[in-house]
Every structure is written in C-alpha cells, then in structure tokens.
Design an enzyme around this catalytic site. Structure first.
Site, short mmCIF file in Angstrom:
data_model
loop_
_atom_site.label_atom_id
_atom_site.label_comp_id
_atom_site.label_asym_id
_atom_site.label_seq_id
_atom_site.Cartn_x
_atom_site.Cartn_y
_atom_site.Cartn_z
CG HIS A 1 1.89 5.10 -1.72
ND1 HIS A 1 0.83 5.63 -2.43
CD2 HIS A 1 2.93 5.93 -1.93
CE1 HIS A 1 1.23 6.73 -3.04
NE2 HIS A 1 2.50 6.95 -2.75
CG ASP B 1 2.16 -0.74 -4.07
OD1 ASP B 1 2.95 -0.62 -5.02
OD2 ASP B 1 1.85 0.20 -3.32
CD GLN C 1 9.19 2.84 -4.01
OE1 GLN C 1 10.31 2.71 -4.52
NE2 GLN C 1 8.57 4.01 -4.01
CE LYS D 1 6.69 5.06 -7.37
NZ LYS D 1 6.94 6.39 -6.82
CB CYS E 1 1.70 9.08 -0.40
SG CYS E 1 2.00 10.46 -1.49
N1 C6P Z 1 5.63 6.56 -4.14
C1 C6P Z 1 7.30 8.04 -3.19
O1 C6P Z 1 7.99 9.06 -3.18
P1 C6P Z 1 2.46 6.23 -8.66
O2 C6P Z 1 2.44 7.62 -8.10
O3 C6P Z 1 1.10 5.77 -9.10
O4 C6P Z 1 3.51 6.02 -9.69
O5 C6P Z 1 2.92 5.26 -7.45
C2 C6P Z 1 2.20 5.25 -6.26
C3 C6P Z 1 2.89 4.41 -5.25
C4 C6P Z 1 2.29 3.25 -4.81
N2 C6P Z 1 2.90 2.43 -3.94
C5 C6P Z 1 4.11 2.70 -3.44
C6 C6P Z 1 4.76 1.74 -2.50
C7 C6P Z 1 4.77 3.87 -3.83
O6 C6P Z 1 5.98 4.14 -3.34
C8 C6P Z 1 4.13 4.76 -4.73
C9 C6P Z 1 4.78 6.05 -5.10
C10 C6P Z 1 6.41 7.77 -4.37
O7 C6P Z 1 7.31 7.24 -2.26
C11 C6P Z 1 5.58 8.97 -4.75
S1 C6P Z 1 4.36 9.35 -3.53
#
Ligand code: C6P
Length: 408
Positions: free
Chosen positions: A120, A197, A200, A223, A362
C-alpha cells in the site's frame, strides 16, 4: 461462530441500500462498527469526558484511566506490553512515525530498506522518503507468480547493509499472506528490524508480536470494528526508548526550558497534544470485542467464505481473479470483468445493494505489475455470510450480462 448473532451486533447491517438488502463487502477499506464500540464511545462522552494526563480532579483521572486501559487492551490484542503501544491516527501515521523517527536515523548512504511492489502507498512512500532524505537505497523483493513473497526471495535481497525490512502482513489487493516469522528471522540474521504493516492482518487473524518476532507493527482502528482517526504503533520497548518524538507540544515533555527540553518516556513522548481519547476508548472496546469472538474463529470464517466466493466467480466467463488461483488465505478477493471498467462493475453492483471497492486500492506499482488500470475488490469480515456472497455473485452475473450485451 454464530454469524446471525454477530450480524445483530452491527446496527448498520440492517439498513437497505438502493431498496435492496445490504451486502457490505468493503471491510478492507473500513469495517462496520458493533454496538459494543458505539456504546463505549458514547459512555465515555456521557460519563468520563475530560482531558488526559493533565487534570488532578476525579473526572480527569477517570478519562486518563479509560485512555490507559485502552492501551492495555491493544497490548493484550497483539501480545505486547502497554508501554510498547503508541496511539496514532492509524496505520499511515504509524508507519510514517517509524520511517521518520527510526528510519531516518539508521539509514545512511550505503544502507538499504527492503520493501515490495505489493505495498500500500502508506508502506511505500514513507520508506522512499526516508531513504531519499538519507541517501540510502530502497530495494524491492521479487513477488512470486501468485503475488506471494517467499522467504527465498527475501533472502536474496536482504544483506548486512539492510536496516529495515518493511512488509505488509496481508496484501489489501491480492489477499496474500506473508510469512512474517520467516521475514523476522531473515531481517534479524542481518541485524535489521522488521516493520510490519498490519492494517489487513490485525483485524482478521491472531497477531502476536513476540511469537512472530515483529519489531514494529502498524494498524488502524477503523478496519477492526473501531472508530476512524485512531490506530496504533507497536514498537519493541528498546527501539521506542531510543527514538525521538516527531510531534512536539503539550504533554510529551518532562521539562521545558528556554534553552532546551527533555521528553517523557515512550510511548507518551510520541503523543504530543490532546490525543483522540474517545477514539482510544473505541479501539479498546473493538479489541475486546474481537478477542471475545476469537481471532482464530474470525480468520477461519473469512477464509472459508473467501474460498466460497472465489470458487463461485472463477467459472464465470470473463472474470479474472488476481492473486493465488488456488486456496485463499484471507478474506480479500480482487477481480475484474473482461472489457468492463472496475468502477462500472462497482456501480452496477451498488444498484443491487452490494458494496465493493474499485480503483487502484492505493497500490499503483502493484496495479502496473498486474497490468490492470484498476480492479474491483470484495473483502469479507466476521459479519459476512453466504447470503452476502450469493447476492454479490448474482449481481455480478447480472452486471456481466448487461455490459457484455451493451458491448454487443
Ligand atoms: N487500505 C483499502 O481499501 P489507513 O488509511 O492509515 O487506515 O490504512 C492505510 C493502509 C495501509 N496498509 C494497508 C495494507 C492498507 O490496506 C491500508 C488501507 C484501505 O485497501 C484504504 S486505501
């Protein structure tokens, strides 16, 4: 797991969308919130609201207790000590904090940070920036055919000049799972740290930082059934204690003079300014909620449902499923419908009450590798059932029939 009972915990799941039953298949973007979390936030505001770590009166002590209790709940979730949990706005801020406060200190010319093209942007740009600021190299581990990162591929890029290995535990596009314990071993054998990270993974499977050997772990409240605007960084105690703050201001100091200042211990030195107290209470309640169900049960349910979903859409002519073609290891299934833009697919599904995400998720470098401008993605959580999947599959078949007829 009693899915009907779990579904009843989430008020939003009862709403209708476009006159249809709601099939919410976008939990990788953000999850729905159970009553336990909504109630905890409301109870905090109605009974305990005050600023934390400042007031000496009873109400302020209660707010501080709630806030610190939430830190303990997150520590219990990931198997750390509470002092190893820093509250942040979410995964993005957590990774940026590590990249700036740790990465920019240990990286220098001749050293490297290892990441992958499947990340991401939140787990790519902070490392690129840190490396570029310090004249260090960013290395990318080769992805396997099915998108997985194997220990062998990782071994071939990590060397004694590697300072940080930064990888997602679970890909938000392909749903692939990285062997984090093996990655930790490889990183540590070369004196590097492993920054995971966990956006997920933490909401969906057991993640124990000690058992897996993780040095930094970033995750988001929204999430994992918690509120938006709150998340956390786990950092190994000895690493956090060595790190400088990134935000300077109220309540992160020990002493301030006009000549210089000293900082509180970690994690408080990283939490300058009034924090998101209600958010912390909410993410704490979310952690309790997930643990009360059991992360293994949640994971098993999602994997079972994801395989059911993938097996049902693969035979549809014109459907391409990305990532592993065999068994799915997580609740994320990304796909395209031949000749139809993913946004059009998502819009068509919406008219049938089905919510999926479409776009580049992203992950632009990964999209280039998949040779797709965009993809559609169904992502599952503990509250999804076969009815949600069947509704999605029927809607997809209908969308396919419509678009392919229009295209002639
Ligand atoms: N992915 C998706 O629809 P934030 O936005 O900071 O809570 O998380 C960022 C982020 C970082 N790493 C991974 C693997 C992610 O999946 C995400 C967020 C969402 O896939 C929103 S772009």
């Amino acid at each position: 797991m009693n899915i009907a009972a779990r579904r009843a915990d989430f008020p939003l799941l009862a709403i209708q969308m476009n006159g249809k039953r709601l099939s919410y298949l976008d939990s990788a973007a953000t999850s729905q919130k159970p009553r336990a979390v909504l109630d905890a936030v409301r109870r905090y505001y109605e009974h305990d609201n005050a600023n934390v770590h400042r007031g000496v009166y009873e109400l302020a002590a209660r707010a501080t207790q709630d806030y610190e209790d939430a830190r303990q709940k997150l520590a219990d979730l990931v198997g750390s000590a509470p002092e190893e949990i820093v509250f942040t706005r979410g995964t993005t801020e957590s990774i940026n904090l590590v990249a700036r406060s740790y990465g920019e200190v240990v990286l220098e010319p001749g050293t490297n940070v290892v990441t992958s093209a499947a990340e991401h942007h939140s787990n790519l740009l902070p490392w690129q920036q840190a490396a570029w600021h310090r004249g260090a190299e960013v290395r990318y581990v080769e992805l396997g055919e099915d998108g997985r990162i194997t220990p062998d591929a990782l071994r071939s890029v990590v060397d004694d000049q590697t300072r940080i290995v930064a990888l997602a535990h679970v890909s938000n596009v392909m749903g692939t799972v990285t062997d984090v314990a093996a990655a930790a071993e490889i990183a540590h054998a070369h004196g590097a740290v492993l920054a995971v990270d966990g956006a997920q993974s933490v909401p969906h499977r057991p993640v124990d930082v000690r058992a897996l050997g993780i040095d930094f772990l970033s995750f988001s409240g929204h999430k994992m059934c918690g509120p938006t605007g709150i998340g956390a960084l786990y950092g190994r105690a000895d690493l956090l204690q060595r790190m400088e703050p990134v935000y300077y201001g109220g309540e992160m100091i020990e002493e301030v003079t006009l000549q210089g200042s000293t900082w509180k211990e970690a994690p408080w030195r990283f939490e300058g300014g009034t924090p998101n107290i209600a958010g912390a209470v909410g993410i704490g309640a979310a952690a309790d909620y997930l643990r009360s169900i059991g992360l293994t049960a949640i994971h098993d349910h999602e994997v079972e449902l994801a395989n059911y979903l993938a097996d049902r859409i693969r035979p549809i002519a014109g459907v391409v499923v990305y990532g592993p073609q065999g068994h799915r290891d997580s609740g994320v299934v990304t796909f395209n419908l031949d000749g139809v833009h993913a946004h059009d697919v998502a819009t068509a599904l919406d008219t049938e009450g089905v919510c999926v995400r479409a776009g580049h998720h992203c992950c632009q470098p990964l999209m280039r590798r998949l040779q797709a401008a965009s993809t559609a993605r169904a992502s599952l959580y503990l509250y999804n059932n076969r009815e949600d999947v069947d509704q999605f599959v029927d809607a997809l078949a209908k969308a396919k029939e419509f678009f392919h007829r229009v295209a002639g």
